[in-house]
Design a protein around this motif. Structure first.
Motif: not given
Length: 122
Positions: A28-38
């Motif tokens: 998630q960090k590498v893709c710069n997304v939040s925990k809510d992004n599935k």
């Protein structure tokens, strides 16, 4: 950089680690997304899992069935140029799990298309 992206539009990573080591958080960090992004999950043939099928896949990888995973599944996030393959909690000392990884790496190395090769093992 544009020429490289034309030849290889994705960067493919095998992520290896213990159960609950934080592999998903790293993705998630590498893709710069939040925990809510599935994540979007595809099978080895590139077929997208439906929500119901994805739920069954994720549940089949719970702690009770550690080691019974499909490393060939392709995981990505919307807008990401990364494709991840998750080891699903490889544990030290398991010959069977090591063999799964070994076979997967060899199979990916034999692919003709650069975008189907593994580019990193993390």
């Amino acid at each position: 950089m544009n020429e490289v992206r034309e030849t290889c539009p994705v960067f493919r990573v095998l992520i290896i680690g213990r159960v609950n080591a934080g592999k998903t958080t790293i993705l998630q960090k590498v893709c710069n997304v939040s925990k809510d992004n599935k994540p979007i999950v595809y099978d080895a043939d590139g077929n997208k899992y439906s929500i119901n099928a994805l739920t069954r896949v994720l549940l089949s990888h719970c702690w009770r069935q550690r080691g019974r995973h499909d490393i060939t599944n392709q995981i990505t996030y919307p807008g990401s140029r990364f494709i991840f393959h998750d080891s699903r909690g490889i544990e030290a000392g398991s010959v069977d799990e090591f063999q799964i990884i070994h076979n997967f790496v060899r199979e990916r190395a034999s692919k003709q298309s650069l975008s189907e090769h593994l580019h990193a093992i993390w």
